[in-house]
Write a protein that holds these residues in place. Structure first.
Motif, PDB file in Angstrom:
ATOM      1  N   GLY A  76      48.587  14.669   8.247  1.00 18.61           N
ATOM      2  CA  GLY A  76      49.000  15.821   7.466  1.00 18.61           C
ATOM      3  C   GLY A  76      50.381  15.594   6.878  1.00 18.61           C
ATOM      4  N   PRO A  77      50.820  16.455   5.964  1.00 17.85           N
ATOM      5  CA  PRO A  77      52.136  16.299   5.324  1.00 17.85           C
ATOM      6  C   PRO A  77      53.289  16.244   6.322  1.00 17.85           C
ATOM      7  CG  PRO A  77      50.827  17.963   4.190  1.00 17.85           C
ATOM      8  CD  PRO A  77      50.085  17.614   5.442  1.00 17.85           C
ATOM      9  N   GLU A  78      53.239  17.076   7.373  1.00 16.38           N
ATOM     10  CA  GLU A  78      54.323  17.088   8.354  1.00 16.38           C
ATOM     11  C   GLU A  78      54.365  15.779   9.133  1.00 16.38           C
ATOM     12  OE1 GLU A  78      53.497  20.599  10.636  1.00 16.38           O
ATOM     13  OE2 GLU A  78      54.939  21.781   9.510  1.00 16.38           O
ATOM     14  N   GLU A  79      53.188  15.248   9.487  1.00 19.76           N
ATOM     15  CA  GLU A  79      53.138  13.987  10.227  1.00 19.76           C
ATOM     16  C   GLU A  79      53.642  12.833   9.368  1.00 19.76           C
ATOM     17  OE1 GLU A  79      49.467  14.482  13.342  1.00 19.76           O
ATOM     18  OE2 GLU A  79      48.971  14.340  11.220  1.00 19.76           O
ATOM     19  N   LEU A  80      53.294  12.825   8.089  1.00 17.40           N
ATOM     20  CA  LEU A  80      53.791  11.784   7.183  1.00 17.40           C
ATOM     21  C   LEU A  80      55.309  11.853   7.072  1.00 17.40           C
ATOM     22  CD1 LEU A  80      51.186  11.885   4.270  1.00 17.40           C
ATOM     23  CD2 LEU A  80      51.651   9.955   5.777  1.00 17.40           C
ATOM     24  N   ARG A  81      55.824  13.061   6.972  1.00 20.00           N
ATOM     25  CA  ARG A  81      57.275  13.250   6.862  1.00 20.00           C
ATOM     26  C   ARG A  81      57.983  12.697   8.095  1.00 20.00           C
ATOM     27  NH1 ARG A  81      60.305  18.767   7.229  1.00 20.00           N
ATOM     28  NH2 ARG A  81      62.324  18.301   6.304  1.00 20.00           N
ATOM     29  N   ILE A  82      57.426  12.976   9.269  1.00 17.50           N
ATOM     30  CA  ILE A  82      58.011  12.475  10.516  1.00 17.50           C
ATOM     31  C   ILE A  82      57.929  10.957  10.567  1.00 17.50           C
ATOM     32  CG2 ILE A  82      57.729  12.414  13.024  1.00 17.50           C
ATOM     33  CD1 ILE A  82      56.714  15.328  12.806  1.00 17.50           C
ATOM     34  N   LEU A  83      56.795  10.406  10.137  1.00 18.88           N
ATOM     35  CA  LEU A  83      56.594   8.961  10.175  1.00 18.88           C
ATOM     36  C   LEU A  83      57.613   8.246   9.298  1.00 18.88           C
ATOM     37  CD1 LEU A  83      54.459   7.275  11.693  1.00 18.88           C
ATOM     38  CD2 LEU A  83      53.199   7.122   9.554  1.00 18.88           C
TER      39      LEU A  83
ATOM     40  N   GLY B  41      60.769   5.504  10.836  1.00 21.90           N
ATOM     41  CA  GLY B  41      61.077   4.153  10.381  1.00 21.90           C
ATOM     42  C   GLY B  41      61.180   3.157  11.518  1.00 21.90           C
ATOM     43  N   GLY B  42      62.233   2.335  11.489  1.00 23.67           N
ATOM     44  CA  GLY B  42      62.411   1.300  12.494  1.00 23.67           C
ATOM     45  C   GLY B  42      63.062   1.787  13.767  1.00 23.67           C
ATOM     46  N   GLY B  43      63.427   3.054  13.827  1.00 25.71           N
ATOM     47  CA  GLY B  43      64.027   3.579  15.047  1.00 25.71           C
ATOM     48  C   GLY B  43      64.800   4.858  14.803  1.00 25.71           C
ATOM     49  N   ARG B  44      64.392   5.925  15.470  1.00 25.23           N
ATOM     50  CA  ARG B  44      65.065   7.221  15.332  1.00 25.23           C
ATOM     51  C   ARG B  44      64.894   7.962  16.646  1.00 25.23           C
ATOM     52  NH1 ARG B  44      68.782   7.691  11.565  1.00 25.23           N
ATOM     53  NH2 ARG B  44      69.068   9.787  10.759  1.00 25.23           N
TER      54      ARG B  44
ATOM     55  N   LEU C  97      59.123  -1.417   9.013  1.00 29.81           N
ATOM     56  CA  LEU C  97      59.499  -0.763   7.768  1.00 29.81           C
ATOM     57  C   LEU C  97      58.354   0.119   7.283  1.00 29.81           C
ATOM     58  CD1 LEU C  97      61.227  -3.681   5.824  1.00 29.81           C
ATOM     59  CD2 LEU C  97      62.333  -1.713   6.880  1.00 29.81           C
ATOM     60  N   VAL C  98      58.697   1.299   6.857  1.00 27.25           N
ATOM     61  CA  VAL C  98      57.702   2.252   6.371  1.00 27.25           C
ATOM     62  C   VAL C  98      58.113   2.718   4.987  1.00 27.25           C
ATOM     63  CG1 VAL C  98      56.633   4.502   6.734  1.00 27.25           C
ATOM     64  CG2 VAL C  98      57.128   3.031   8.686  1.00 27.25           C
ATOM     65  N   GLY C  99      57.166   2.742   4.076  1.00 32.73           N
ATOM     66  CA  GLY C  99      57.449   3.221   2.730  1.00 32.73           C
ATOM     67  C   GLY C  99      56.307   4.077   2.225  1.00 32.73           C
ATOM     68  N   SER C 100      56.435   4.513   0.989  1.00 32.34           N
ATOM     69  CA  SER C 100      55.364   5.296   0.375  1.00 32.34           C
ATOM     70  C   SER C 100      55.448   5.168  -1.133  1.00 32.34           C
ATOM     71  CB  SER C 100      55.459   6.771   0.773  1.00 32.34           C
ATOM     72  OG  SER C 100      56.613   7.368   0.201  1.00 32.34           O
TER      73      SER C 100
ATOM     74  N   ILE D 219      52.747   6.427 -13.305  1.00 30.57           N
ATOM     75  CA  ILE D 219      54.074   6.202 -12.723  1.00 30.57           C
ATOM     76  C   ILE D 219      54.026   6.538 -11.240  1.00 30.57           C
ATOM     77  CG2 ILE D 219      56.496   6.888 -12.728  1.00 30.57           C
ATOM     78  CD1 ILE D 219      56.243   7.524 -15.670  1.00 30.57           C
ATOM     79  N   LEU D 220      54.492   5.595 -10.424  1.00 28.23           N
ATOM     80  CA  LEU D 220      54.564   5.780  -8.980  1.00 28.23           C
ATOM     81  C   LEU D 220      56.026   5.693  -8.551  1.00 28.23           C
ATOM     82  CD1 LEU D 220      51.684   3.316  -8.059  1.00 28.23           C
ATOM     83  CD2 LEU D 220      51.526   5.793  -7.936  1.00 28.23           C
ATOM     84  N   THR D 221      56.440   6.571  -7.656  1.00 22.74           N
ATOM     85  CA  THR D 221      57.798   6.529  -7.114  1.00 22.74           C
ATOM     86  C   THR D 221      57.755   5.904  -5.728  1.00 22.74           C
ATOM     87  OG1 THR D 221      58.419   8.533  -8.317  1.00 22.74           O
ATOM     88  CG2 THR D 221      59.840   7.872  -6.493  1.00 22.74           C
ATOM     89  N   PHE D 222      58.549   4.844  -5.546  1.00 22.66           N
ATOM     90  CA  PHE D 222      58.605   4.174  -4.247  1.00 22.66           C
ATOM     91  C   PHE D 222      59.708   4.788  -3.402  1.00 22.66           C
ATOM     92  CE2 PHE D 222      60.713   0.991  -1.557  1.00 22.66           C
ATOM     93  CZ  PHE D 222      59.656   0.655  -0.716  1.00 22.66           C
ATOM     94  N   ASN D 223      59.386   5.080  -2.144  1.00 24.84           N
ATOM     95  CA  ASN D 223      60.387   5.588  -1.203  1.00 24.84           C
ATOM     96  C   ASN D 223      60.328   4.793   0.085  1.00 24.84           C
ATOM     97  OD1 ASN D 223      59.668   8.609  -2.652  1.00 24.84           O
ATOM     98  ND2 ASN D 223      61.785   7.963  -2.471  1.00 24.84           N
ATOM     99  N   LEU D 224      61.507   4.554   0.644  1.00 31.26           N
ATOM    100  CA  LEU D 224      61.634   3.798   1.876  1.00 31.26           C
ATOM    101  C   LEU D 224      62.088   4.736   2.978  1.00 31.26           C
ATOM    102  CD1 LEU D 224      61.318   0.806   2.704  1.00 31.26           C
ATOM    103  CD2 LEU D 224      63.758   0.521   2.272  1.00 31.26           C
ATOM    104  N   ALA D 225      61.637   4.470   4.207  1.00 33.16           N
ATOM    105  CA  ALA D 225      62.036   5.303   5.342  1.00 33.16           C
ATOM    106  C   ALA D 225      63.549   5.346   5.440  1.00 33.16           C
ATOM    107  CB  ALA D 225      61.436   4.760   6.634  1.00 33.16           C
ATOM    108  N   ILE D 226      64.081   6.444   5.940  1.00 29.92           N
ATOM    109  CA  ILE D 226      65.515   6.729   5.892  1.00 29.92           C
ATOM    110  C   ILE D 226      66.378   5.636   6.499  1.00 29.92           C
ATOM    111  CG2 ILE D 226      65.425   8.065   8.043  1.00 29.92           C
ATOM    112  CD1 ILE D 226      67.621   9.843   6.845  1.00 29.92           C
ATOM    113  N   ASP D 227      65.949   5.021   7.621  1.00 28.44           N
ATOM    114  CA  ASP D 227      66.789   4.030   8.287  1.00 28.44           C
ATOM    115  C   ASP D 227      66.955   2.759   7.477  1.00 28.44           C
ATOM    116  OD1 ASP D 227      67.228   5.672  10.328  1.00 28.44           O
ATOM    117  OD2 ASP D 227      66.096   4.575  11.839  1.00 28.44           O
ATOM    118  N   ALA D 228      66.031   2.511   6.536  1.00 26.28           N
ATOM    119  CA  ALA D 228      66.095   1.275   5.770  1.00 26.28           C
ATOM    120  C   ALA D 228      66.699   1.484   4.391  1.00 26.28           C
ATOM    121  CB  ALA D 228      64.693   0.680   5.633  1.00 26.28           C
TER     122      ALA D 228
END
Length: 210
Positions: free
Chosen positions: A56-63, A67-70, A113-116, A190-199
């Motif tokens: 779900g959206p909340e689980e994706l947001r948490i994931l 990232g590599g450690g939180r 590493l996690v991205g979207s 058009i796709l927007t790439f986002n990287l997990a916050i720690d990276a």
């Protein structure tokens, strides 16, 4: 003496006490899921889970935040969740094998590493594995049914330095490193790439055409 017109209300305290006890027990149970809020969680790299887990959206947001450690405490602060809201979601991600308990590292491993990729239409494609092929064909890892895109248009590869994109239409191996907020243009999409916050290193927006 009761005031004129006052009515007696027969209030049964038994059910109220039982409900209060039930809520207190539920709060204790949830708190015991992560009693140490300094515990660090990390994303698990498991290619066998690709396409088998629905989030779900909340689980994706948490994931993405994990990232590599939180730590659990950091996730509560970053996401604005109360422990009672966050802990069950974390447990669900653990049960699905997507996050695990571990130690914090100064530099996240490539496999963590996690991205979207977020399409301009709003569709979100999580990047949890080492390789994705993007194209119009339904057999691709990321299928986008748009006539301006080739059947196999581009490839996303996760390396030790981050996520790279390759243009599969080019005769040369054209591989470019993706940075946070990059815009990836595939045909008219058009796709927007986002990287997990720690990276995330910078917050600049660039354009990448494939």
């Amino acid at each position: 003496m009761p005031a004129k017109g006052a009515k007696d209300i027969d209030l049964e305290l038994g059910p109220l006490i039982e409900e209060g006890a039930r809520r207190a027990e539920e709060a204790r149970r949830i708190a015991q899921l992560y009693p140490d809020v300094s515990l660090v969680l990390r994303v698990v790299d498991d290619p066998s889970m690709q396409g088998k887990v629905s989030l779900g959206p909340e689980e994706l947001r948490i994931l993405f935040r994990t990232g590599g450690g939180r730590s659990v405490e950091q996730l509560c602060s970053d996401l604005g969740y109360r422990p009672a809201e966050l802990f069950p979601l974390l447990q669900n991600l653990e049960t699905k094998g997507l996050i695990a308990r571990g130690q914090s590292t100064s530099q996240p491993a490539a496999s963590s590493l996690v991205g979207s990729l977020t399409q301009d239409s709003g569709a979100v494609f999580p990047l949890l594995d080492d390789e994705y092929v993007i194209g119009r064909d339904a057999s691709n890892s990321i299928s986008i049914p748009d006539n301006s895109i080739s059947s196999r248009h581009a490839r996303i590869i996760r390396g030790s330095d981050g996520f790279f994109i390759e243009d599969l239409l080019s005769r040369n191996t054209d591989r470019r490193l993706l940075t946070n907020n990059d815009l990836v243009r595939l045909g008219k999409v058009i796709l927007t790439f986002n990287l997990a916050i720690d990276a995330v290193v910078g917050d600049e927006t660039a354009g990448v055409r494939a």
